[in-house]
Scaffold this motif. Structure first.
Motif: not given
Length: 239
Positions: A127-148
């Motif tokens: 169907i298509m590729e899922f693309v975006g910004e590829v993050l390491d675990k530390s940057e992901f945790d930082k962004r995920y904590s801001q999800c609220s």
């Protein structure tokens, strides 16, 4: 209730589509790890053994080309590279060639925006590729904590070390909604040594039907859980 005009819906959709930057390849915000052992691995689809030659001739007889379902690379979810012995006949380069299905973004009744097929998509089709910004675990945790603080967020696990964030940068695959009874799946593939995520149909998707995947949010926190709106007969209630 007054029925909205098609033009009103179209304008609102255009506004929503401007909320993110559309890209065509992943943008790496971390070290790009190329798995050299899996880069440009030639398959044996052009082998002239009697068995494989017979299969190849049979495929040609019904209009199929090489690197189909029995390609050793395809079976291992590795796309063939530029050195594929099948050359231009190779069917196992869907992600790198961006052979996307004909889809469009639309407004659903209960789930916000979604993605649907403009033409029939068949089981196993890319169907298509899922693309975006590829993050390491530390940057992901930082962004995920801001999800609220974000009304919508679009994270997808790439592997044990990296995540794809399509919240502000991505393509139309970010609008694929969850369903407990999905018609598509996210699959990890290796393309020229890089791990990438493709969306593939798990059954026939009819023209106009919404494309859905199972988010499988097993590791999401209780605070981030949301009521599921898929309305399938086997709905789990929350995601």
């Amino acid at each position: 209730m007054k029925r909205e005009t098609r033009q009103t819906v179209k304008k609102r959709l255009e506004v929503r589509l401007r909320e993110f930057k559309k890209i065509y390849e992943n943008i790496y915000k971390c070290k790009k790890e190329i798995r050299k052992n899996y880069k440009n691995i030639p398959c044996d689809c052009r082998s002239e053994s009697s068995q494989t030659r017979s299969r190849r001739l049979q495929r040609r007889a019904i209009g199929q080309t090489t690197c189909g379902e029995d390609c050793i690379n395809r079976i291992q979810k590795i796309e063939c590279g530029s050195n594929c012995p099948s050359g231009n006949e190779c069917l196992n380069q869907q992600i790198q060639k961006k052979n996307y299905s004909d889809v469009e973004v639309f407004e659903t009744e209960r789930k916000g925006l979604g993605l649907r097929a403009r033409k029939a998509i068949f089981e196993g089709d890319f169907i298509m590729e899922f693309v975006g910004e590829v993050l390491d675990k530390s940057e992901f945790d930082k962004r995920y904590s801001q999800c609220s603080e974000e009304p919508n967020f679009y994270f997808l696990k790439l592997n044990n070390r990296n995540y794809i964030d399509a919240t502000k940068t991505g393509n139309y695959s970010r609008f694929i909604n969850h369903s407990c009874d999905p018609n598509a799946i996210f699959q990890a593939w290796i393309v020229n040594g890089l791990e990438r995520i493709g969306v593939f149909a798990t059954r026939k998707i009819t023209c106009g039907e919404e494309i859905t995947c199972d988010y499988q949010c097993d590791d999401i926190s209780d605070e981030q859980r949301q009521e599921c709106q898929c309305e399938s007969t086997n709905c789990r209630g929350f995601l």
